[in-house]
Each structure stands twice: as C-alpha cells, then as structure tokens.
Write a protein that holds these residues in place. Structure first.
Motif, PDB file in Angstrom:
ATOM      1  N   PHE A  87      57.764  60.852 -45.442  1.00  0.00           N
ATOM      2  CA  PHE A  87      57.417  60.827 -46.857  1.00  0.00           C
ATOM      3  C   PHE A  87      58.358  59.981 -47.702  1.00  0.00           C
ATOM      4  CE2 PHE A  87      56.416  62.672 -51.068  1.00  0.00           C
ATOM      5  CZ  PHE A  87      55.041  62.477 -51.044  1.00  0.00           C
ATOM      6  N   ALA A  88      59.638  59.965 -47.405  1.00  0.00           N
ATOM      7  CA  ALA A  88      60.589  59.229 -48.248  1.00  0.00           C
ATOM      8  C   ALA A  88      60.238  57.748 -48.334  1.00  0.00           C
ATOM      9  CB  ALA A  88      62.015  59.423 -47.742  1.00  0.00           C
ATOM     10  N   ASP A  89      60.059  57.105 -47.199  1.00  0.00           N
ATOM     11  CA  ASP A  89      59.712  55.677 -47.231  1.00  0.00           C
ATOM     12  C   ASP A  89      58.384  55.447 -47.935  1.00  0.00           C
ATOM     13  OD1 ASP A  89      62.036  54.998 -45.920  1.00  0.00           O
ATOM     14  OD2 ASP A  89      61.076  54.630 -43.978  1.00  0.00           O
ATOM     15  N   PHE A  90      57.417  56.314 -47.665  1.00  0.00           N
ATOM     16  CA  PHE A  90      56.094  56.180 -48.286  1.00  0.00           C
ATOM     17  C   PHE A  90      56.179  56.297 -49.799  1.00  0.00           C
ATOM     18  CE2 PHE A  90      52.682  58.715 -50.189  1.00  0.00           C
ATOM     19  CZ  PHE A  90      51.647  57.784 -50.149  1.00  0.00           C
ATOM     20  N   ILE A  91      56.722  57.399 -50.306  1.00  0.00           N
ATOM     21  CA  ILE A  91      56.689  57.656 -51.744  1.00  0.00           C
ATOM     22  C   ILE A  91      57.564  56.672 -52.516  1.00  0.00           C
ATOM     23  CG2 ILE A  91      58.528  59.409 -51.871  1.00  0.00           C
ATOM     24  CD1 ILE A  91      55.108  59.511 -53.714  1.00  0.00           C
ATOM     25  N   ASN A  92      58.622  56.178 -51.894  1.00  0.00           N
ATOM     26  CA  ASN A  92      59.490  55.224 -52.586  1.00  0.00           C
ATOM     27  C   ASN A  92      58.912  53.817 -52.632  1.00  0.00           C
ATOM     28  OD1 ASN A  92      61.640  56.928 -53.407  1.00  0.00           O
ATOM     29  ND2 ASN A  92      62.253  57.061 -51.272  1.00  0.00           N
TER      30      ASN A  92
END
Length: 182
Positions: free
Chosen positions: A69-74
């Motif tokens: 999720f971190a890479d996606f949402i950022n």
C-alpha cells in the motif's frame, strides 16, 4: 468505456467500518489480507479520499514501508473531497475537490484510465453508494460485532443488487468481492 469505482473497506460483521474501535474490532487476518489488498490496488490509478482520511493518512503513508500500500498510495493521484483545501501536504499528486462528489465522480469515470479506488473515507463512500456510483465492493469482514461506530451501509439509499464475484478467507476474516448488477 467507463472506469469502475472500487470501494475497499475493513468492517465488523455488524457493518461498523470506522474508528474509534478499529484497533479493538479488527483482527484475525493473516498474510492473505496483504495479497487481497494487492489485488484490489493493482487495477487502480486514482484514489478518492475524504478530508478526515486524508488528514489521518498524510502524516503516515509518506514515511511508511508497509507494502504494497505505501508505494501505491504515495504514487497514485489522490482526489480529496473537502470544502476547504487541506492544510497538510502529501508528496505526489493531490487534487482538492470542492464540488459535489457525485458530479465529480461521474465526470472522472468518463475519462480515460484504470479503476478509481475509495479507501476508508466512510462519509464519501456512503455518498457514492447512495448515488449508485460504486461499481465494486471489496470488503474485509472481521469476526466481531463492534456495537458502536459508523456503519458503511447506514443511511438512506435505494435498493442495489450485487453479484458475488468471489469470497475467500484471511485467518478468521472474510474477503468479499461484489460487483453492481446495474
């Protein structure tokens, strides 16, 4: 071809999907939850957020290493629905949307692109459900009754029929994928 709006929510069996209590009522998942989330976000290139979710996430996710999720949402374009511009800044693309959600989302669905995600953001999610703009629901149902809190399916809406696309488990939680039959 129109884009799909995909609603992803963590919720208790009684429909409660908000905080307070997430730390209390949500649990019982295993590594399959991460795979399920990866499947959900793999088709999305935009995210719709309410102001409160944005303000909660903006200080956290830019510094998180919680994948996928971190890479996606950022790196994904985030549309924040708020009557005023958020005070917090979040690296990456962010667009402040002061117009009514339904009107904006109808227009966004007609533009070229992949799926549009709604993560958390209960007020926004309930508004889009009431306007019949949610094409898919991806739900993680925890084995608990929260008892109090905001319910995802509370409030006035009309009959909407859904088709079960798939169901699975992550520990004691259910992973449900529904598609609108409209």
């Amino acid at each position: 071809m129109t884009r799909n709006v995909v609603l992803y929510e963590l919720m208790a069996l009684d429909g409660v999907a908000d905080e307070p209590g997430e730390g209390e009522w949500f649990g019982g998942a295993d590594e399959r939850l991460t795979e399920f989330l990866g499947e959900v976000i793999s088709t999305q290139d935009a995210v719709l957020l309410g102001r409160r979710t944005f303000e909660k996430w903006a200080p956290y996710w830019p510094y998180s290493s919680l994948q996928p999720f971190a890479d996606f949402i950022n790196s994904t374009r985030k549309y924040v629905f708020s009557s005023s511009r958020p005070v917090l800044d979040w690296p990456g693309s962010l667009v402040h949307v002061p117009t009514p959600a339904g009107e904006f989302v109808r227009h966004l669905k007609q533009q070229a692109g992949a799926d549009i995600g709604v993560h958390g953001s209960l007020t926004l999610a309930r508004s889009l459900l009431a306007d019949d703009l949610v094409d898919e629901l991806r739900l993680v149902v925890a084995p608990s009754l929260a008892g109090r809190g905001t319910r995802l399916f509370g409030g006035a809406t009309h009959l909407q029929r859904l088709e079960l696309v798939s169901s699975d488990r992550t520990g004691d939680c259910l992973l449900l994928h529904y598609r609108s039959r409209r």
